[in-house]
Scaffold this active site. Structure first.
Site, PDB file in Angstrom:
ATOM      1  N   LYS A   1     -42.098  -5.123  17.106  1.00 35.90           N
ATOM      2  CA  LYS A   1     -41.027  -5.570  16.202  1.00 35.90           C
ATOM      3  C   LYS A   1     -41.442  -5.406  14.736  1.00 35.90           C
ATOM      4  O   LYS A   1     -40.716  -4.838  13.937  1.00 35.90           O
ATOM      5  CB  LYS A   1     -40.693  -7.062  16.455  1.00 35.90           C
ATOM      6  CG  LYS A   1     -40.219  -7.351  17.871  1.00 35.90           C
ATOM      7  CD  LYS A   1     -39.844  -8.807  18.057  1.00 35.90           C
ATOM      8  CE  LYS A   1     -41.025  -9.775  18.045  1.00 35.90           C
ATOM      9  NZ  LYS A   1     -41.981  -9.603  19.166  1.00 35.90           N
TER      10      LYS A   1
ATOM     11  N   ARG B   1     -55.370 -13.828  14.506  1.00 34.34           N
ATOM     12  CA  ARG B   1     -54.328 -14.765  14.946  1.00 34.34           C
ATOM     13  C   ARG B   1     -54.809 -15.628  16.101  1.00 34.34           C
ATOM     14  O   ARG B   1     -55.447 -15.130  17.027  1.00 34.34           O
ATOM     15  CB  ARG B   1     -53.064 -13.985  15.367  1.00 34.34           C
ATOM     16  CG  ARG B   1     -52.162 -13.707  14.188  1.00 34.34           C
ATOM     17  CD  ARG B   1     -50.973 -12.875  14.526  1.00 34.34           C
ATOM     18  NE  ARG B   1     -50.172 -13.371  15.651  1.00 34.34           N
ATOM     19  CZ  ARG B   1     -48.957 -12.929  15.928  1.00 34.34           C
ATOM     20  NH1 ARG B   1     -48.405 -12.001  15.148  1.00 34.34           N
ATOM     21  NH2 ARG B   1     -48.298 -13.384  16.967  1.00 34.34           N
TER      22      ARG B   1
ATOM     23  N   ARG C   1     -35.052 -16.632  19.984  1.00 40.67           N
ATOM     24  CA  ARG C   1     -35.907 -16.591  21.165  1.00 40.67           C
ATOM     25  C   ARG C   1     -35.319 -17.387  22.310  1.00 40.67           C
ATOM     26  O   ARG C   1     -35.892 -17.409  23.403  1.00 40.67           O
ATOM     27  CB  ARG C   1     -37.286 -17.143  20.820  1.00 40.67           C
ATOM     28  CG  ARG C   1     -38.168 -16.049  20.229  1.00 40.67           C
ATOM     29  CD  ARG C   1     -39.365 -16.706  19.609  1.00 40.67           C
ATOM     30  NE  ARG C   1     -40.572 -16.015  19.944  1.00 40.67           N
ATOM     31  CZ  ARG C   1     -41.147 -15.116  19.160  1.00 40.67           C
ATOM     32  NH1 ARG C   1     -40.599 -14.763  18.023  1.00 40.67           N
ATOM     33  NH2 ARG C   1     -42.270 -14.547  19.521  1.00 40.67           N
TER      34      ARG C   1
ATOM     35  N   ARG D   1     -55.073  -5.294  19.053  1.00 40.95           N
ATOM     36  CA  ARG D   1     -54.944  -5.899  17.736  1.00 40.95           C
ATOM     37  C   ARG D   1     -55.835  -7.144  17.589  1.00 40.95           C
ATOM     38  O   ARG D   1     -56.226  -7.502  16.476  1.00 40.95           O
ATOM     39  CB  ARG D   1     -53.480  -6.288  17.538  1.00 40.95           C
ATOM     40  CG  ARG D   1     -53.167  -6.794  16.164  1.00 40.95           C
ATOM     41  CD  ARG D   1     -51.710  -7.138  16.026  1.00 40.95           C
ATOM     42  NE  ARG D   1     -51.362  -8.338  16.749  1.00 40.95           N
ATOM     43  CZ  ARG D   1     -50.138  -8.870  16.751  1.00 40.95           C
ATOM     44  NH1 ARG D   1     -49.167  -8.270  16.106  1.00 40.95           N
ATOM     45  NH2 ARG D   1     -49.892  -9.971  17.413  1.00 40.95           N
TER      46      ARG D   1
ATOM     47  N   ARG E   1     -47.519 -16.213  26.172  1.00 42.58           N
ATOM     48  CA  ARG E   1     -46.443 -15.691  25.306  1.00 42.58           C
ATOM     49  C   ARG E   1     -45.496 -14.820  26.131  1.00 42.58           C
ATOM     50  O   ARG E   1     -44.282 -14.856  25.936  1.00 42.58           O
ATOM     51  CB  ARG E   1     -47.041 -14.880  24.150  1.00 42.58           C
ATOM     52  CG  ARG E   1     -47.690 -15.767  23.099  1.00 42.58           C
ATOM     53  CD  ARG E   1     -48.706 -15.003  22.261  1.00 42.58           C
ATOM     54  NE  ARG E   1     -48.126 -14.042  21.355  1.00 42.58           N
ATOM     55  CZ  ARG E   1     -48.842 -13.125  20.696  1.00 42.58           C
ATOM     56  NH1 ARG E   1     -50.161 -13.062  20.859  1.00 42.58           N
ATOM     57  NH2 ARG E   1     -48.250 -12.286  19.885  1.00 42.58           N
TER      58      ARG E   1
HETATM   59  P1  AP5 Z   1     -46.402  -5.464  16.256  1.00 46.18           P
HETATM   60  O1  AP5 Z   1     -45.521  -4.554  15.474  1.00 46.18           O
HETATM   61  O2  AP5 Z   1     -47.213  -6.446  15.508  1.00 46.18           O
HETATM   62  O3  AP5 Z   1     -45.575  -6.191  17.407  1.00 46.18           O
HETATM   63  P2  AP5 Z   1     -44.687  -7.475  17.347  1.00 46.18           P
HETATM   64  O4  AP5 Z   1     -43.661  -7.330  18.391  1.00 46.18           O
HETATM   65  O5  AP5 Z   1     -44.212  -7.739  15.936  1.00 46.18           O
HETATM   66  O6  AP5 Z   1     -45.796  -8.546  17.798  1.00 46.18           O
HETATM   67  P3  AP5 Z   1     -45.985 -10.038  17.414  1.00 46.18           P
HETATM   68  O7  AP5 Z   1     -47.338 -10.449  17.887  1.00 46.18           O
HETATM   69  O8  AP5 Z   1     -45.710 -10.284  15.977  1.00 46.18           O
HETATM   70  O9  AP5 Z   1     -44.873 -10.695  18.307  1.00 46.18           O
HETATM   71  P4  AP5 Z   1     -44.695 -12.120  18.792  1.00 46.18           P
HETATM   72  O10 AP5 Z   1     -43.255 -12.172  19.100  1.00 46.18           O
HETATM   73  O11 AP5 Z   1     -45.610 -12.540  19.860  1.00 46.18           O
HETATM   74  O12 AP5 Z   1     -45.187 -12.984  17.553  1.00 46.18           O
HETATM   75  P5  AP5 Z   1     -44.431 -13.822  16.438  1.00 46.18           P
HETATM   76  O13 AP5 Z   1     -45.268 -13.757  15.222  1.00 46.18           O
HETATM   77  O14 AP5 Z   1     -43.009 -13.469  16.361  1.00 46.18           O
HETATM   78  O15 AP5 Z   1     -47.331  -4.537  17.157  1.00 46.18           O
HETATM   79  C1  AP5 Z   1     -48.340  -5.062  17.981  1.00 46.18           C
HETATM   80  C2  AP5 Z   1     -49.541  -4.111  18.014  1.00 46.18           C
HETATM   81  O16 AP5 Z   1     -49.163  -2.898  18.652  1.00 46.18           O
HETATM   82  C3  AP5 Z   1     -50.033  -3.698  16.612  1.00 46.18           C
HETATM   83  O17 AP5 Z   1     -51.410  -3.561  16.663  1.00 46.18           O
HETATM   84  C4  AP5 Z   1     -49.346  -2.342  16.373  1.00 46.18           C
HETATM   85  O18 AP5 Z   1     -50.061  -1.530  15.517  1.00 46.18           O
HETATM   86  C5  AP5 Z   1     -49.272  -1.781  17.779  1.00 46.18           C
HETATM   87  N1  AP5 Z   1     -48.082  -0.949  18.000  1.00 46.18           N
HETATM   88  C6  AP5 Z   1     -46.812  -1.213  17.593  1.00 46.18           C
HETATM   89  N2  AP5 Z   1     -45.973  -0.269  18.025  1.00 46.18           N
HETATM   90  C7  AP5 Z   1     -46.715   0.622  18.740  1.00 46.18           C
HETATM   91  C8  AP5 Z   1     -46.415   1.817  19.464  1.00 46.18           C
HETATM   92  N3  AP5 Z   1     -45.170   2.296  19.519  1.00 46.18           N
HETATM   93  N4  AP5 Z   1     -47.412   2.457  20.093  1.00 46.18           N
HETATM   94  C9  AP5 Z   1     -48.695   1.967  20.056  1.00 46.18           C
HETATM   95  N5  AP5 Z   1     -49.063   0.843  19.379  1.00 46.18           N
HETATM   96  C10 AP5 Z   1     -48.077   0.174  18.735  1.00 46.18           C
HETATM   97  O19 AP5 Z   1     -44.505 -15.304  17.078  1.00 46.18           O
HETATM   98  C11 AP5 Z   1     -45.723 -15.994  17.216  1.00 46.18           C
HETATM   99  C12 AP5 Z   1     -45.470 -17.402  17.716  1.00 46.18           C
HETATM  100  O20 AP5 Z   1     -44.672 -18.130  16.764  1.00 46.18           O
HETATM  101  C13 AP5 Z   1     -44.675 -17.532  19.032  1.00 46.18           C
HETATM  102  O21 AP5 Z   1     -45.496 -17.406  20.164  1.00 46.18           O
HETATM  103  C14 AP5 Z   1     -44.081 -18.940  18.879  1.00 46.18           C
HETATM  104  O22 AP5 Z   1     -45.029 -19.933  19.159  1.00 46.18           O
HETATM  105  C15 AP5 Z   1     -43.745 -19.004  17.403  1.00 46.18           C
HETATM  106  N6  AP5 Z   1     -42.370 -18.523  17.122  1.00 46.18           N
HETATM  107  C16 AP5 Z   1     -42.019 -17.388  16.487  1.00 46.18           C
HETATM  108  N7  AP5 Z   1     -40.682 -17.277  16.387  1.00 46.18           N
HETATM  109  C17 AP5 Z   1     -40.176 -18.372  16.987  1.00 46.18           C
HETATM  110  C18 AP5 Z   1     -38.849 -18.828  17.227  1.00 46.18           C
HETATM  111  N8  AP5 Z   1     -37.782 -18.118  16.860  1.00 46.18           N
HETATM  112  N9  AP5 Z   1     -38.688 -20.000  17.895  1.00 46.18           N
HETATM  113  C19 AP5 Z   1     -39.746 -20.739  18.298  1.00 46.18           C
HETATM  114  N10 AP5 Z   1     -41.039 -20.347  18.110  1.00 46.18           N
HETATM  115  C20 AP5 Z   1     -41.243 -19.177  17.451  1.00 46.18           C
END
Ligand code: AP5
Length: 204
Positions: free
Chosen positions: A20, A137, A96, A131, A148
């Site tokens: 994302k 993190r 979510r 990562r 997750r």
């Molecule tokens: P990346 O682009 O970072 O992926 P991402 O989907 O953004 O991953 P996140 O870890 O940010 O997602 P998440 O939903 O778990 O975390 P969030 O911060 O939202 O890519 C990942 C890796 O892959 C990178 O190394 C990248 O380089 C690589 N990559 C990307 N694309 C690629 C490709 N095509 N090919 C190869 N490699 C690739 O949430 C964290 C926590 O916050 C949650 O667990 C929850 O506790 C809380 N939270 C967040 N939002 C909410 C909400 N709305 N409600 C309640 N709790 C919430």
């Protein structure tokens, strides 16, 4: 809020590590939208050392969802702060749960469309483990990644069907290389996917 009326809103959903954030960076560079990641806003809150932030760490370490009110408030404040200079918002990692979407839409603004990055659990795990070495993190470790993923499949998958029924879902095959995925994202945002979703990479 009045300031946000008429602003474009795009929700970005998908499992942990589906890419994302990576795609949002590219979307911002091309379309100029304001990128707001719920995860980043929460991590900033933790860093601020506030009482609310202290409670968040534990929940995030467990790979669970933090209270909706907290995320909604952080998002709304960030949107209002950027409203005058923004031509639209990319809301990354939200909703979510179905209720997060309905609450956002009734209290802030309706969304125009939902980008959904579809990716297998194996690929997402592999990317996050890759990562983990450098991200710093608290949730990038094998145990939390599993949690997750569980949270995603139980709470967030229903969001996908909800917006599919409303005709707002743009499903993107996120199993491929970054640029191939981005080409599909652009087609979806430009309305050029010809009504066909998820057949990524075939249109050239
Ligand atoms: P990346 O682009 O970072 O992926 P991402 O989907 O953004 O991953 P996140 O870890 O940010 O997602 P998440 O939903 O778990 O975390 P969030 O911060 O939202 O890519 C990942 C890796 O892959 C990178 O190394 C990248 O380089 C690589 N990559 C990307 N694309 C690629 C490709 N095509 N090919 C190869 N490699 C690739 O949430 C964290 C926590 O916050 C949650 O667990 C929850 O506790 C809380 N939270 C967040 N939002 C909410 C909400 N709305 N409600 C309640 N709790 C919430």
């Amino acid at each position: 809020p009045d300031k946000l009326k008429g602003k474009k809103v795009i929700f970005v959903v998908g499992g942990p590590g589906c890419g994302k954030g990576t795609q949002c960076e590219r979307i911002v560079a091309k379309y100029g939208y304001t990128h707001l990641s719920s995860g980043d806003l929460l991590r900033d809150e933790v860093k601020s050392g506030s009482e609310r932030g202290k409670k968040l760490t534990e929940i995030m370490e467990q790979g669970k969802l933090v209270p909706m009110e907290t995320v909604l408030e952080l998002l709304r404040d960030a949107m209002i702060a950027k409203a005058d200079t923004s031509n639209g918002f990319l809301i990354d990692g939200y909703p979510r749960e179905v209720i997060q979407g309905t609450e956002f839409e009734s209290n802030i603004q309706e969304c125009d469309c939902v980008l959904y990055f579809e990716c297998s659990a194996e690929t997402m795990t592999e990317r996050l483990l890759g990562r983990a070495k450098t991200s710093g993190r608290v949730d990038d470790n094998e145990e939390t990644i599993k949690k997750r993923l569980d949270t995603f499949y139980s709470a967030t998958e229903p969001v996908v069907s909800h917006y599919e029924e409303k005709g707002k879902l743009r499903k993107i095959n996120a199993e491929r290389e970054v640029e191939a995925i981005f080409a599909d994202v652009c087609a979806a945002l430009d309305g050029k996917e010809g009504g066909k979703e998820d057949e990524g990479g075939k249109e050239d």
